[in-house]
Design a protein around this motif. Structure first.
Motif, mmCIF file in Angstrom:
data_model
loop_
_atom_site.group_PDB
_atom_site.id
_atom_site.type_symbol
_atom_site.label_atom_id
_atom_site.label_comp_id
_atom_site.label_asym_id
_atom_site.label_seq_id
_atom_site.Cartn_x
_atom_site.Cartn_y
_atom_site.Cartn_z
ATOM 1 N N THR A 8 0.857 -1.177 0.000
ATOM 2 C CA THR A 8 0.000 0.000 0.000
ATOM 3 C C THR A 8 0.895 1.230 0.000
ATOM 4 O O THR A 8 1.805 1.339 0.823
ATOM 5 N N VAL A 9 0.637 2.122 -0.939
ATOM 6 C CA VAL A 9 1.380 3.377 -1.019
ATOM 7 C C VAL A 9 0.360 4.506 -1.149
ATOM 8 O O VAL A 9 -0.603 4.397 -1.910
ATOM 9 N N ALA A 10 0.562 5.578 -0.389
ATOM 10 C CA ALA A 10 -0.328 6.739 -0.431
ATOM 11 C C ALA A 10 0.429 7.939 -0.972
ATOM 12 O O ALA A 10 1.655 8.028 -0.851
ATOM 13 N N HIS A 11 -0.330 8.849 -1.573
ATOM 14 C CA HIS A 11 0.246 10.062 -2.155
ATOM 15 C C HIS A 11 -0.753 11.203 -1.942
ATOM 16 O O HIS A 11 -1.950 11.032 -2.166
ATOM 17 N N ILE A 12 -0.260 12.347 -1.518
ATOM 18 C CA ILE A 12 -1.115 13.519 -1.317
ATOM 19 C C ILE A 12 -1.301 14.233 -2.654
ATOM 20 O O ILE A 12 -0.329 14.486 -3.373
ATOM 21 N N ILE A 13 -2.576 14.525 -2.994
ATOM 22 C CA ILE A 13 -2.858 15.315 -4.198
ATOM 23 C C ILE A 13 -3.587 16.583 -3.782
ATOM 24 O O ILE A 13 -4.421 16.570 -2.883
ATOM 25 N N ASN A 14 -3.235 17.677 -4.417
ATOM 26 C CA ASN A 14 -3.766 18.989 -4.068
ATOM 27 C C ASN A 14 -5.026 19.295 -4.866
ATOM 28 O O ASN A 14 -5.067 20.214 -5.685
ATOM 29 N N VAL A 15 -6.041 18.514 -4.582
ATOM 30 C CA VAL A 15 -7.335 18.637 -5.239
ATOM 31 C C VAL A 15 -8.407 18.315 -4.198
ATOM 32 O O VAL A 15 -8.239 17.380 -3.411
ATOM 33 N N PRO A 16 -9.510 19.049 -4.192
ATOM 34 C CA PRO A 16 -10.592 18.699 -3.271
ATOM 35 C C PRO A 16 -11.142 17.306 -3.597
ATOM 36 O O PRO A 16 -11.251 16.930 -4.770
ATOM 37 N N LEU A 17 -11.495 16.557 -2.581
ATOM 38 C CA LEU A 17 -12.019 15.207 -2.765
ATOM 39 C C LEU A 17 -13.232 15.204 -3.705
ATOM 40 O O LEU A 17 -13.394 14.287 -4.515
ATOM 41 N N GLU A 18 -14.046 16.222 -3.632
ATOM 42 C CA GLU A 18 -15.258 16.296 -4.447
ATOM 43 C C GLU A 18 -14.959 16.293 -5.949
ATOM 44 O O GLU A 18 -15.823 15.988 -6.753
ATOM 45 N N LYS A 19 -13.743 16.638 -6.336
ATOM 46 C CA LYS A 19 -13.378 16.667 -7.748
ATOM 47 C C LYS A 19 -12.694 15.383 -8.225
ATOM 48 O O LYS A 19 -12.358 15.264 -9.389
ATOM 49 N N VAL A 20 -12.481 14.438 -7.325
ATOM 50 C CA VAL A 20 -11.807 13.189 -7.676
ATOM 51 C C VAL A 20 -12.847 12.144 -8.082
ATOM 52 O O VAL A 20 -13.846 11.959 -7.397
ATOM 53 N N ASN A 21 -12.580 11.475 -9.207
ATOM 54 C CA ASN A 21 -13.435 10.367 -9.637
ATOM 55 C C ASN A 21 -12.537 9.251 -10.167
ATOM 56 O O ASN A 21 -12.220 9.188 -11.357
ATOM 57 N N ILE A 22 -12.108 8.388 -9.265
ATOM 58 C CA ILE A 22 -11.181 7.308 -9.611
ATOM 59 C C ILE A 22 -11.809 6.362 -10.630
ATOM 60 O O ILE A 22 -11.155 5.959 -11.591
ATOM 61 N N ALA A 23 -13.065 5.989 -10.447
ATOM 62 C CA ALA A 23 -13.719 5.032 -11.346
ATOM 63 C C ALA A 23 -13.773 5.561 -12.774
ATOM 64 O O ALA A 23 -13.439 4.837 -13.726
ATOM 65 N N ASP A 24 -14.167 6.799 -12.947
ATOM 66 C CA ASP A 24 -14.251 7.390 -14.285
ATOM 67 C C ASP A 24 -12.873 7.418 -14.935
ATOM 68 O O ASP A 24 -12.707 7.046 -16.100
ATOM 69 N N TRP A 25 -11.880 7.842 -14.168
ATOM 70 C CA TRP A 25 -10.516 7.914 -14.693
ATOM 71 C C TRP A 25 -9.998 6.534 -15.064
ATOM 72 O O TRP A 25 -9.495 6.316 -16.155
ATOM 73 N N LEU A 26 -10.156 5.569 -14.143
ATOM 74 C CA LEU A 26 -9.597 4.242 -14.339
ATOM 75 C C LEU A 26 -10.174 3.539 -15.563
ATOM 76 O O LEU A 26 -9.451 2.907 -16.335
ATOM 77 N N PHE A 27 -11.469 3.661 -15.776
ATOM 78 C CA PHE A 27 -12.101 2.936 -16.874
ATOM 79 C C PHE A 27 -12.176 3.747 -18.170
ATOM 80 O O PHE A 27 -12.851 3.345 -19.113
#
Length: 179
Positions: A8-27
Motif C-alpha cells: 500500500t502506497v499513499a500520495h497527497i494530491i492537491n485537489v478537493p475530494l469532491e473533484k476526484v473520480n477514480i472510477a471514471d478515470w480508471l475505466f
C-alpha cells in the motif's frame, strides 16, 4: 488462497475530494497515460467482462515476470475502486496464474487536499504453487521476491498516477466515454 504479497502506497494530491473520480478515470484511462505512470508499464485497455462488469486490462513487468492483468470491477465508486484479477505471470521459466486484488481510494484531508492510496494484494493460486515447486522455488522465496518487486513498483507508480493523468483523475476534466 495463500497470501503472496501486499503493498500500500499513499500520495497527497492537491485537489478537493469532491473533484476526484477514480472510477471514471480508471475505466477511461488511455494507453499512453498508463505508460507514463511507470517505466515498466507496457499497455492498458478497458473492456467489459462476460458478466457485464467493467474490466481494466494492464500489461506490465513486475520483477522478472510480464504480468497480464484482467482486473474486473467489484466496487466502482468515485472515491473507491476494488478490482480482482486472475492474472497471467509470464517468466523465462514458463507461465502461471496469480490472484490479485487492486484497491484505489481517495480520502479527504481538508477542503483542498486528499490522500490517494494504491493497494495491491497478491495471492498464490494452486497453479502458482505447482509452478514454483516444479521450478525448485520455495513459497518463502517467491513471496519475498514478489513482495519486493510489487512494493518497488507501487512506490514508483502511485505518485505518478495523478501526475501522468494531467488532472484526468479529477471529475469534469476527463469525461471521455467509450462509444
Amino acid at each position: 488462497m495463500t497470501r503472496h504479497s501486499k503493498s500500500t502506497v499513499a500520495h497527497i494530491i492537491n485537489v478537493p475530494l469532491e473533484k476526484v473520480n477514480i472510477a471514471d478515470w480508471l475505466f477511461n484511462l488511455p494507453d499512453a497515460e498508463y505508460q507514463r505512470c511507470s517505466h515498466v508499464h507496457i499497455a492498458a485497455g478497458h473492456t467489459i467482462s462476460d458478466d457485464g462488469h467493467p474490466m481494466s486490462i494492464n500489461v506490465e513487468m513486475i520483477g522478472e515476470a510480464i504480468m497480464v492483468q484482467h482486473f474486473v470491477a467489484q466496487v466502482q465508486e468515485p472515491h473507491f475502486c476494488r478490482l480482482v484479477s486472475i492474472s497471467d505471470a509470464i517468466t523465462t521459466k514458463g507461465r502461471t496464474k496469480v490472484h490479485l486484488v487492486w484497491e484505489l481510494s481517495a480520502k479527504k484531508i481538508d477542503d483542498h487536499t486528499c490522500e490517494y492510496s494504491n493497494h495491491i494484494h497478491a495471492s498464490a493460486t494452486d497453479e502458482f504453487l505447482t509452478f514454483i515447486e516444479k521450478n525448485d522455488v520455495t513459497f518463502e522465496q517467491a513471496r519475498a521476491a514478489r513482495g519486493q518487486a510489487s512494493d518497488s513498483h507501487n512506490r514508483e507508480e502511485t505518485p505518478n498516477l495523478p501526475k501522468a493523468s494531467n488532472a484526468d483523475l479529477y471529475q469534469g476534466v476527463n469525461n471521455k466515454r467509450l462509444a
